[in-house]
Write an enzyme that holds these catalytic residues in place. Structure first.
Site, mmCIF file in Angstrom:
data_model
loop_
_atom_site.group_PDB
_atom_site.id
_atom_site.type_symbol
_atom_site.label_atom_id
_atom_site.label_comp_id
_atom_site.label_asym_id
_atom_site.label_seq_id
_atom_site.Cartn_x
_atom_site.Cartn_y
_atom_site.Cartn_z
ATOM 1 N N ASP A 90 0.856 -1.184 0.000
ATOM 2 C CA ASP A 90 0.000 0.000 0.000
ATOM 3 C C ASP A 90 0.891 1.232 0.000
ATOM 4 O O ASP A 90 1.876 1.282 0.748
ATOM 5 C CB ASP A 90 -0.869 0.031 1.254
ATOM 6 C CG ASP A 90 -2.035 -0.935 1.194
ATOM 7 O OD1 ASP A 90 -2.090 -1.751 0.246
ATOM 8 O OD2 ASP A 90 -2.895 -0.876 2.093
ATOM 9 N N HIS A 147 4.197 -7.565 0.382
ATOM 10 C CA HIS A 147 3.745 -8.854 -0.128
ATOM 11 C C HIS A 147 4.386 -9.173 -1.481
ATOM 12 O O HIS A 147 5.024 -8.324 -2.100
ATOM 13 C CB HIS A 147 2.215 -8.857 -0.234
ATOM 14 C CG HIS A 147 1.525 -8.768 1.092
ATOM 15 N ND1 HIS A 147 0.719 -9.769 1.591
ATOM 16 C CD2 HIS A 147 1.528 -7.794 2.044
ATOM 17 C CE1 HIS A 147 0.255 -9.417 2.789
ATOM 18 N NE2 HIS A 147 0.733 -8.212 3.082
ATOM 19 N N SER A 254 8.579 3.450 4.805
ATOM 20 C CA SER A 254 9.755 3.496 3.953
ATOM 21 C C SER A 254 9.374 3.275 2.505
ATOM 22 O O SER A 254 8.310 3.697 2.063
ATOM 23 C CB SER A 254 10.798 2.488 4.409
ATOM 24 O OG SER A 254 12.037 2.792 3.830
#
Length: 322
Positions: A90, A147, A254
């Site tokens: 995201d 992911h 980050s």
């Protein structure tokens, strides 16, 4: 003037000390004080807690527990088309496009070296010259687990010590070679789409970088490059991850950089700098056509991923080629 002041602070402030302090504080159980800090953070950054498995901020024992909070299974549906690679995090796309021989676009007017990003590993860099890259920035309000864009077999991991500059839009526009200067963990995978690198880049206040197969990679920050390798295919000791499965996490925000080999994938045409990303949504398509198996394995549920993460041996038990 304000931006110039903020940039000056990036060079002046003791970033390593601040990062250690933040990591220490975020791991402490402080009861009502922890809840207060989380509530203020949620309000200031407008964090959507309705997506979390535990929307009640009182359920988090530490700030780190809150920051790596898992999401509900239904909020990030996974595109299961075998010809589509999905977004790993995201956030917002900082930059994306073609790697021009050894040059990767950091911001308008700023490039950095592919080989420098990969800690001088020219053999690895050769896999991605004239390939494709995507840089995804995770802001403080975002979900901070990373992911897999596709199924992959882990082959190599490199820890690269470095600076801890912030990685937001302002610094990306103004700090030369930002991503090749900052601390990072490089993960190389074999995939159906050729070699893929997924790079977790540290920053100011990022308390730690973790992977599901090795636990915490940093800290400690020993100041030396470390390298580990894993066997290919289904050999004993290999690490296989599925499309959509968690592979790592940041404790505070980050950047994730993905590198793809030339001629293997085409980025989704509608994506551009500042496009919002959601895990599981289309990122790129294969240049070849794959047929889905009769039964495609689903990503592990969050509970099983956590159990696997907790049970995984530390990286020190792997082959260390430092």
């Amino acid at each position: 003037m304000l931006n110039s002041f903020k940039l000056s602070l990036q060079y002046i402030l003791p970033k390593l000390w601040l990062t250690r302090l933040a990591g220490w504080g975020a791991s402490k159980r402080a009861g009502w004080l922890t809840k207060l800090v989380i509530d203020l953070f949620v309000k200031y950054y407008k964090v959507d807690m309705t997506e979390a498995q535990k929307p009640d901020t009182a359920s988090y024992r530490t700030f780190n527990d809150f920051f790596v909070r898992p999401l509900r299974d239904d909020v990030r549906p996974l595109n299961t088309d075998p010809n589509i690679l999905v977004m790993p995090a995201d956030g917002v796309i900082s930059q994306l496009g073609r790697i021009e021989e050894d040059k990767i676009l950091q911001a308008k007017g700023h490039n950095y070296s592919l080989e420098a990003l990969l800690a001088g590993n020219y053999l690895m860099a050769d896999k991605f010259r004239n390939g494709t890259f995507v840089t995804t920035y995770l802001s403080p309000r975002d979900y901070h687990r990373v992911h897999m864009p596709c199924n992959g077999i882990l082959r190599e991991m490199i820890y690269v010590p470095g600076d801890l500059f912030s990685v937001n839009y302002l610094t990306a526009q103004n700090v030369p070679n930002l991503f090749a200067r900052n601390e990072r963990v490089i993960c190389l995978f074999d995939t159906e789409f050729g070699p893929m690198a997924q790079i977790l880049v540290g920053a100011t206040i990022v308390g730690s970088i973790e992977t599901v197969w090795a636990g915490t990679i940093t800290p400690p920050r020993e100041g030396i490059i470390k390298r580990w390798t894993w066997p290919e295919g289904e050999h004993e000791g290999s690490v296989a991850l599925l499309k959509g499965q968690e592979m790592g996490r940041f404790k505070l925000g980050s950047t994730v950089i993905n590198l793809f080999a030339p001629g293997k994938v085409n980025l989704i045409a509608s994506l551009a700098s500042l496009s919002v990303t959601k895990i599981g949504q289309p990122l790129a398509t294969s240049t070849e056509t794959f047929v889905a198996p009769e039964v495609e394995p689903a990503p592990l549920p969050a509970e099983e991923i956590k159990a696997e993460h907790d049970a995984s041996p530390l990286v020190d038990n792997k082959k260390d080629d430092t």
